[in-house]
Design a protein around this motif. Structure first.
Motif, PDB file in Angstrom:
ATOM      1  N   ALA A 115       2.233 -10.616 -48.452  1.00 19.02           N
ATOM      2  CA  ALA A 115       3.602 -10.244 -48.064  1.00 19.02           C
ATOM      3  C   ALA A 115       3.783  -8.735 -48.175  1.00 19.02           C
ATOM      4  N   SER A 116       3.202  -8.146 -49.218  1.00 18.12           N
ATOM      5  CA  SER A 116       3.304  -6.699 -49.414  1.00 18.12           C
ATOM      6  C   SER A 116       2.617  -5.953 -48.260  1.00 18.12           C
ATOM      7  N   ALA A 117       1.458  -6.484 -47.806  1.00 22.75           N
ATOM      8  CA  ALA A 117       0.699  -5.807 -46.742  1.00 22.75           C
ATOM      9  C   ALA A 117       1.426  -5.864 -45.407  1.00 22.75           C
ATOM     10  N   ILE A 118       2.103  -6.988 -45.126  1.00 18.64           N
ATOM     11  CA  ILE A 118       2.711  -7.104 -43.796  1.00 18.64           C
ATOM     12  C   ILE A 118       4.198  -6.738 -43.775  1.00 18.64           C
ATOM     13  N   GLY A 119       4.832  -6.645 -44.960  1.00 17.47           N
ATOM     14  CA  GLY A 119       6.258  -6.332 -44.925  1.00 17.47           C
ATOM     15  C   GLY A 119       6.751  -5.465 -46.071  1.00 17.47           C
ATOM     16  N   PHE A 130       4.355   2.212 -38.435  1.00 15.07           N
ATOM     17  CA  PHE A 130       4.060   0.798 -38.174  1.00 15.07           C
ATOM     18  C   PHE A 130       3.160   0.233 -39.280  1.00 15.07           C
ATOM     19  N   PRO A 131       3.518  -0.943 -39.858  1.00 15.89           N
ATOM     20  CA  PRO A 131       2.663  -1.536 -40.900  1.00 15.89           C
ATOM     21  C   PRO A 131       1.355  -2.043 -40.277  1.00 15.89           C
ATOM     22  N   PHE A 132       0.391  -1.133 -40.182  1.00 23.82           N
ATOM     23  CA  PHE A 132      -0.845  -1.408 -39.419  1.00 23.82           C
ATOM     24  C   PHE A 132      -1.677  -2.537 -40.011  1.00 23.82           C
ATOM     25  N   GLU A 133      -1.440  -2.835 -41.312  1.00 21.78           N
ATOM     26  CA  GLU A 133      -2.254  -3.894 -41.922  1.00 21.78           C
ATOM     27  C   GLU A 133      -1.953  -5.270 -41.333  1.00 21.78           C
ATOM     28  N   SER A 134      -0.717  -5.423 -40.766  1.00 20.14           N
ATOM     29  CA  SER A 134      -0.383  -6.709 -40.140  1.00 20.14           C
ATOM     30  C   SER A 134      -1.283  -6.949 -38.919  1.00 20.14           C
ATOM     31  N   LEU A 135      -1.612  -5.862 -38.190  1.00 21.07           N
ATOM     32  CA  LEU A 135      -2.505  -6.001 -37.033  1.00 21.07           C
ATOM     33  C   LEU A 135      -3.919  -6.390 -37.493  1.00 21.07           C
ATOM     34  N   GLY A 136      -4.340  -5.791 -38.614  1.00 18.32           N
ATOM     35  CA  GLY A 136      -5.648  -6.147 -39.167  1.00 18.32           C
ATOM     36  C   GLY A 136      -5.686  -7.608 -39.587  1.00 18.32           C
ATOM     37  N   LEU A 137      -4.558  -8.086 -40.150  1.00 20.30           N
ATOM     38  CA  LEU A 137      -4.497  -9.488 -40.584  1.00 20.30           C
ATOM     39  C   LEU A 137      -4.602 -10.433 -39.378  1.00 20.30           C
ATOM     40  N   ILE A 138      -3.903 -10.083 -38.288  1.00 17.26           N
ATOM     41  CA  ILE A 138      -3.963 -10.911 -37.068  1.00 17.26           C
ATOM     42  C   ILE A 138      -5.417 -10.978 -36.573  1.00 17.26           C
ATOM     43  N   ALA A 139      -6.069  -9.815 -36.519  1.00 18.20           N
ATOM     44  CA  ALA A 139      -7.470  -9.778 -36.051  1.00 18.20           C
ATOM     45  C   ALA A 139      -8.364 -10.608 -36.963  1.00 18.20           C
ATOM     46  N   LEU A 140      -8.140 -10.473 -38.275  1.00 19.86           N
ATOM     47  CA  LEU A 140      -8.988 -11.201 -39.230  1.00 19.86           C
ATOM     48  C   LEU A 140      -8.812 -12.709 -39.075  1.00 19.86           C
ATOM     49  N   ILE A 141      -7.560 -13.170 -38.922  1.00 16.27           N
ATOM     50  CA  ILE A 141      -7.319 -14.620 -38.766  1.00 16.27           C
ATOM     51  C   ILE A 141      -8.053 -15.135 -37.519  1.00 16.27           C
ATOM     52  N   ILE A 142      -7.956 -14.390 -36.420  1.00 22.82           N
ATOM     53  CA  ILE A 142      -8.637 -14.824 -35.178  1.00 22.82           C
ATOM     54  C   ILE A 142     -10.150 -14.867 -35.392  1.00 22.82           C
ATOM     55  N   LEU A 143     -10.695 -13.804 -36.001  1.00 24.64           N
ATOM     56  CA  LEU A 143     -12.154 -13.755 -36.202  1.00 24.64           C
ATOM     57  C   LEU A 143     -12.619 -14.874 -37.142  1.00 24.64           C
ATOM     58  N   LEU A 144     -11.799 -15.187 -38.160  1.00 23.50           N
ATOM     59  CA  LEU A 144     -12.179 -16.268 -39.080  1.00 23.50           C
ATOM     60  C   LEU A 144     -12.151 -17.620 -38.377  1.00 23.50           C
ATOM     61  N   ILE A 145     -11.121 -17.844 -37.543  1.00 20.65           N
ATOM     62  CA  ILE A 145     -11.050 -19.115 -36.799  1.00 20.65           C
ATOM     63  C   ILE A 145     -12.271 -19.237 -35.885  1.00 20.65           C
TER      64      ILE A 145
ATOM     65  N   MET B   1      12.960  -7.186 -44.483  1.00 19.42           N
ATOM     66  CA  MET B   1      11.665  -7.479 -43.864  1.00 19.42           C
ATOM     67  C   MET B   1      10.695  -8.116 -44.858  1.00 19.42           C
ATOM     68  N   LEU B   2      10.845  -7.705 -46.123  1.00 16.61           N
ATOM     69  CA  LEU B   2       9.963  -8.256 -47.148  1.00 16.61           C
ATOM     70  C   LEU B   2      10.148  -9.763 -47.278  1.00 16.61           C
ATOM     71  N   ASN B   3      11.439 -10.212 -47.149  1.00 18.85           N
ATOM     72  CA  ASN B   3      11.700 -11.655 -47.233  1.00 18.85           C
ATOM     73  C   ASN B   3      10.938 -12.415 -46.146  1.00 18.85           C
ATOM     74  N   ILE B   4      11.016 -11.892 -44.918  1.00 16.05           N
ATOM     75  CA  ILE B   4      10.320 -12.553 -43.799  1.00 16.05           C
ATOM     76  C   ILE B   4       8.822 -12.574 -44.081  1.00 16.05           C
ATOM     77  N   ALA B   5       8.306 -11.436 -44.576  1.00 12.36           N
ATOM     78  CA  ALA B   5       6.871 -11.340 -44.875  1.00 12.36           C
ATOM     79  C   ALA B   5       6.483 -12.367 -45.945  1.00 12.36           C
ATOM     80  N   GLN B   6       7.371 -12.573 -46.919  1.00 10.21           N
ATOM     81  CA  GLN B   6       7.049 -13.557 -47.959  1.00 10.21           C
ATOM     82  C   GLN B   6       7.039 -14.975 -47.389  1.00 10.21           C
ATOM     83  N   TYR B   7       8.004 -15.267 -46.500  1.00 17.30           N
ATOM     84  CA  TYR B   7       8.010 -16.591 -45.854  1.00 17.30           C
ATOM     85  C   TYR B   7       6.717 -16.803 -45.051  1.00 17.30           C
TER      86      TYR B   7
END
Lengths: 343, 63
Positions: A115-119, A130-145, B1-7
């Protein structure tokens, strides 16, 4: 061979490729970290995060380049047969990168690290923050699948169209990774080397795909909608013991092989797991699928006994020095004697 | 935004937890009806990550 799932066994060649791949990854990581400690007195943890991240993105470029390279030159086909192993290693390296980054930057607080990484910081409304780590997470989920479903069992279980659709999302992962690096680390790179590296990589990948597409279009002949017979042209334009593939309108692809007995045509889709028979070759007088080595007689479309797999044959004729193939497939089991090439 | 991220992070956690339960069922009892029935434990564990991550697709295929 049968239409049921048959596990494909590992062999010496696959072990050899895996050993080379793992050694190359290890050398890349060591060189990156050693060079990093000499050029900047960086924290070892940060160097490891960067080295695994850099390794993952280089590997992803290789994974994306293998497909078009194999279409452009047969020399790269051995890499194509082992591409899934590249993909699995890429996902695992990316997972290590993400795990280390989460520990380093988000693991010390009270907020859930993901949650901290994406928001937990930045602003999705601006490019700079832009919280760029959220893009990395999306890529990682796809690559893991993709890595988790890379085993042949999933290809058989999900059906080839669903499996292929799932695995085409690698391009989404690539775009997300480019965004992850461009909006993240590249922002702090004063030399702009990372930015230009990404740009060159994207141009190379796009260029290879466009070149392979153009080559495929040259080889793929579109059938005239008004006739079921398609003119292939000069028989010698078909490489010996290989195929020319055509795509009739509203029909399955057809592979026209030139072999020792003459010219034969069969459906270009392997009945085992929809492999590209047209990219295969003739071994021991039999059409051999490049994916798993399933074989078919080019004149009958039948697998050698005791196997029961079949592909459909197509009628072939030679008129005025040109090869013609009937786009309408024969019923399964129809024998079409190979047409002799006039000398 | 943190709330959404936690969800989102809780959602991911629940998805993987359900996938783990389904995946363990799939590689033990589920594969009895598959062509892999009777095969070794290593190949079953190789399939576990896939079953965890794509369990909705597998459930949809069953129904």
């Amino acid at each position: 061979m049968s239409h049921d799932y048959v596990p494909v066994q590992w062999n010496r060649q696959k072990y050899f490729y895996d050993a080379i791949l793992l050694a190359a990854v290890f050398i890349f990581l060591v060189i990156f970290i050693v060079a990093g400690t000499k050029t900047e007195a960086g924290n070892m943890m940060i160097l490891m995060i960067r080295s695994f991240g850099a390794c993952a993105i280089v590997l992803l470029h290789l994974v994306l380049a293998i497909g078009p390279l194999a279409r452009l030159s047969d020399r790269f086909k051995p890499l194509l047969y082992n591409r899934r192993h590249f993909g699995v290693i890429t996902a695992l390296i990316g997972l290590v990168h993400a795990g280390l980054a989460l520990m380093m930057y988000h693991g010390m607080g009270v907020i859930n690290p993901i949650a901290s990484a994406i928001g937990g910081y930045g602003n999705y409304g601006t490019l700079i923050e832009f919280p760029f780590e959220s893009l990395g997470l999306i890529a990682l989920i796809i690559l893991l699948i993709m890595a988790a479903t890379s085993h042949d069992f999933w290809l058989s279980r999900l059906s080839p169209p669903v499996w292929k659709g799932l695995h085409m999302s690698v391009y989404l992962a690539y775009a997300a990774l480019i965004g992850h690096v461009a909006l993240g680390t590249a922002q702090f790179d004063k030399s702009n080397g990372l930015f230009w590296g990404l740009a060159v990589g994207a141009v190379l990948i796009s260029g290879l795909h466009i070149s392979a597409l153009l080559k495929g279009r040259r080889l793929d002949t579109q059938a005239d909608i008004n006739t079921t017979w398609v003119n292939i042209g000069d028989p010698m334009s078909i490489p010996l013991n290989k195929a020319l593939t055509i795509t009739p309108q509203n029909g399955e692809r057809i592979a026209i092989f030139r072999h020792a007995k003459g010219i034969s045509a069969v459906d270009a889709v392997c009945s085992h797991q929809n492999g590209p028979l047209g990219e295969g070759c003739i071994i021991g007088g039999l059409v051999t699928c490049p994916w798993h080595g399933f074989q078919f007689d080019p004149e009958t479309g039948e697998a050698p006994a005791p196997f029961t797999d079949k592909v459909q044959t197509h009628a072939v004729k030679i008129e005025n020095g040109n090869v013609w193939v009937n786009a309408e497939p024969d019923p399964f089991g129809t024998t079409r004697i190979a047409i002799q090439v006039p000398s | 935004m943190l709330n959404i991220a936690q969800y989102i992070s809780y959602g991911l956690g629940i998805y993987v937890l359900i996938g783990l339960v389904f995946g363990l069922y799939f590689i033990t009892l589920g594969l009895r009806r598959e062509a892999l029935a009777g095969r070794g434990i290593i190949i079953r564990f190789m399939l576990l990550p896939g079953a965890i991550l794509i369990w909705p697709l597998l459930l949809k295929a069953k129904t």
